[in-house]
Motif scaffolding. Structure first.
Motif, PDB file in Angstrom:
ATOM      1  N   GLY A  30       0.829  -1.202   0.000  1.00  0.00           N
ATOM      2  CA  GLY A  30       0.000   0.000   0.000  1.00  0.00           C
ATOM      3  C   GLY A  30       0.862   1.249   0.000  1.00  0.00           C
ATOM      4  N   ASP A  31       0.516   2.182  -0.874  1.00  0.00           N
ATOM      5  CA  ASP A  31       1.267   3.448  -0.978  1.00  0.00           C
ATOM      6  C   ASP A  31       0.667   4.477  -0.035  1.00  0.00           C
ATOM      7  OD1 ASP A  31       2.691   2.399  -3.167  1.00  0.00           O
ATOM      8  OD2 ASP A  31       1.092   3.015  -4.540  1.00  0.00           O
ATOM      9  N   MET A  32       1.533   5.171   0.679  1.00  0.00           N
ATOM     10  CA  MET A  32       1.053   6.209   1.587  1.00  0.00           C
ATOM     11  C   MET A  32       1.965   7.424   1.532  1.00  0.00           C
ATOM     12  SD  MET A  32       0.396   5.910   5.670  1.00  0.00           S
ATOM     13  CE  MET A  32      -0.853   4.673   5.428  1.00  0.00           C
ATOM     14  N   ASP A  33       1.355   8.563   1.359  1.00  0.00           N
ATOM     15  CA  ASP A  33       2.097   9.829   1.368  1.00  0.00           C
ATOM     16  C   ASP A  33       1.954  10.413   2.774  1.00  0.00           C
ATOM     17  OD1 ASP A  33       3.009  12.433   1.149  1.00  0.00           O
ATOM     18  OD2 ASP A  33       2.019  12.814  -0.771  1.00  0.00           O
TER      19      ASP A  33
ATOM     20  N   ARG B 111      -4.555  12.452   1.594  1.00  0.00           N
ATOM     21  CA  ARG B 111      -5.313  11.652   2.546  1.00  0.00           C
ATOM     22  C   ARG B 111      -4.389  10.977   3.559  1.00  0.00           C
ATOM     23  NH1 ARG B 111      -8.318   6.479  -0.013  1.00  0.00           N
ATOM     24  NH2 ARG B 111      -8.679   6.168   2.210  1.00  0.00           N
TER      25      ARG B 111
ATOM     26  N   GLY C 152      -4.795   7.808   4.672  1.00  0.00           N
ATOM     27  CA  GLY C 152      -4.681   6.378   4.380  1.00  0.00           C
ATOM     28  C   GLY C 152      -3.876   6.087   3.125  1.00  0.00           C
ATOM     29  N   PHE C 153      -4.136   4.923   2.555  1.00  0.00           N
ATOM     30  CA  PHE C 153      -3.397   4.495   1.365  1.00  0.00           C
ATOM     31  C   PHE C 153      -3.908   5.206   0.111  1.00  0.00           C
ATOM     32  CE2 PHE C 153      -3.125   0.361   3.842  1.00  0.00           C
ATOM     33  CZ  PHE C 153      -1.767   0.442   4.087  1.00  0.00           C
ATOM     34  N   ASP C 154      -2.962   5.600  -0.762  1.00  0.00           N
ATOM     35  CA  ASP C 154      -3.341   6.113  -2.089  1.00  0.00           C
ATOM     36  C   ASP C 154      -3.888   4.967  -2.936  1.00  0.00           C
ATOM     37  OD1 ASP C 154      -2.228   8.591  -1.423  1.00  0.00           O
ATOM     38  OD2 ASP C 154      -0.241   7.896  -2.032  1.00  0.00           O
ATOM     39  N   GLY C 155      -3.391   3.782  -2.696  1.00  0.00           N
ATOM     40  CA  GLY C 155      -3.831   2.615  -3.449  1.00  0.00           C
ATOM     41  C   GLY C 155      -3.114   1.393  -2.903  1.00  0.00           C
ATOM     42  N   ILE C 156      -3.693   0.232  -3.166  1.00  0.00           N
ATOM     43  CA  ILE C 156      -3.130  -1.033  -2.680  1.00  0.00           C
ATOM     44  C   ILE C 156      -3.026  -1.984  -3.872  1.00  0.00           C
ATOM     45  CG2 ILE C 156      -3.533  -3.052  -1.191  1.00  0.00           C
ATOM     46  CD1 ILE C 156      -5.148  -1.207   0.691  1.00  0.00           C
TER      47      ILE C 156
END
Lengths: 186, 186
Positions: free
Chosen positions: B122-125, B137, B139-143
């Motif tokens: 999972g990508d997180m900024d 956000r 949470g995750f940008d995408g998984i």
């Protein structure tokens, strides 16, 4: 009466977090993280997952140890209960994320915590996952979290702590808002 | 060429699941489940969670054992890495839910599995949770989930297995669709 007691210690290094925020404001590329897990099927609904590396601060990060987790379905589903169910892992993630946030915000606001306990409960109508009723969702209908917090703080300050933790919680965002998931077969 | 080999055994009691579906179709009240966890703050961002009871089939259900989990933030966040991070628990939940589903669907379709392995990322900024950029956000940008599956089945059947598992997965639904969460202080 605002308490600003510099001896407050909740075990959170807020100075380091503020320094990290300043550093990442200057270098947003370092703020791009990738979190990971690996999962291996054992038998039936039983699987074994591991968590070790992640990517962040511009490089691969390796922990000193690997965290391991068994997941399974309970005996009432004709499974063997070798681990918590997958949806219970989500509840653990949400409760622990909000709890860590409460400790961090309390430290930043110089409020001494003595104890923080949470219970979390998610409602699920199994007519969804069993395919009985296509109008019923597979996941939770709703989740309730109850915190019991003992702290050197007024009730309104404790409620504000919890509200701020929700506002900054990664898992709260993941559960309450949609995330795109792509699933591929190698 | 459809393989219908009655000796297929993935360790999933599909007959029991089908019987449960029939029983719950007649008694939808029994399909109302409540899943739970309890979480206790230890120090800093470290917490300890337990999973034991749930409600379902019209009554309280107690396991023979309690599952316990430590959660923490890693050392790069000035924490002590006493456990997986909360967002990694969500990844474990999602990977294990899809994996259990693959085994159950394969058993129903009489496809023998030899191995199922998943990696999930999972990508997180971090500009989100650190409050640097309010457009990012928490949470995750995408998984992304990647499955490697060895089975007595054609590739298209394996891909269909994975697709059906997604369609019936509780955690896939929780992550990809919004869930209402209420947080209260006792």
């Amino acid at each position: 009466m605002v308490t600003t007691n510099s001896s407050v210690n909740n075990g959170v290094n807020v100075e380091a977090l503020i320094a990290a925020r300043e550093a990442l404001t200057q270098a947003p590329q370092a703020a791009q993280f990738k979190w990971r897990a690996a999962c291996e099927w054992k038998d039936g609904t039983h699987s074994h997952s591991t968590v070790e590396s992640f990517f962040g601060l511009g490089q691969e990060q390796h922990r000193k140890k690997t965290f391991a987790f068994d997941a399974d379905h309970p005996e009432v589903f004709a499974s063997e209960d070798h681990g918590a169910t997958p949806v219970e892992y989500v509840l653990v993630g949400l409760a622990s994320c909000l709890t860590a946030g409460i400790a961090a915000v309390a430290q930043h606001r110089k409020l001494q915590l003595r104890s923080v306990k949470a219970t979390i409960e998610g409602d699920m109508d199994l007519q969804g996952i069993l395919g009985i009723d296509s109008d019923v969702r597979n996941g939770f209908d709703g989740i309730r979290v109850h915190f019991s917090i003992d702290a050197d703080a007024k009730r309104e300050d404790i409620e504000a702590l919890v509200a701020q933790s929700q506002k900054r919680s990664a898992v709260f965002d993941i559960v309450t808002n949609p995330t795109n998931v792509t699933v591929k077969v190698n």
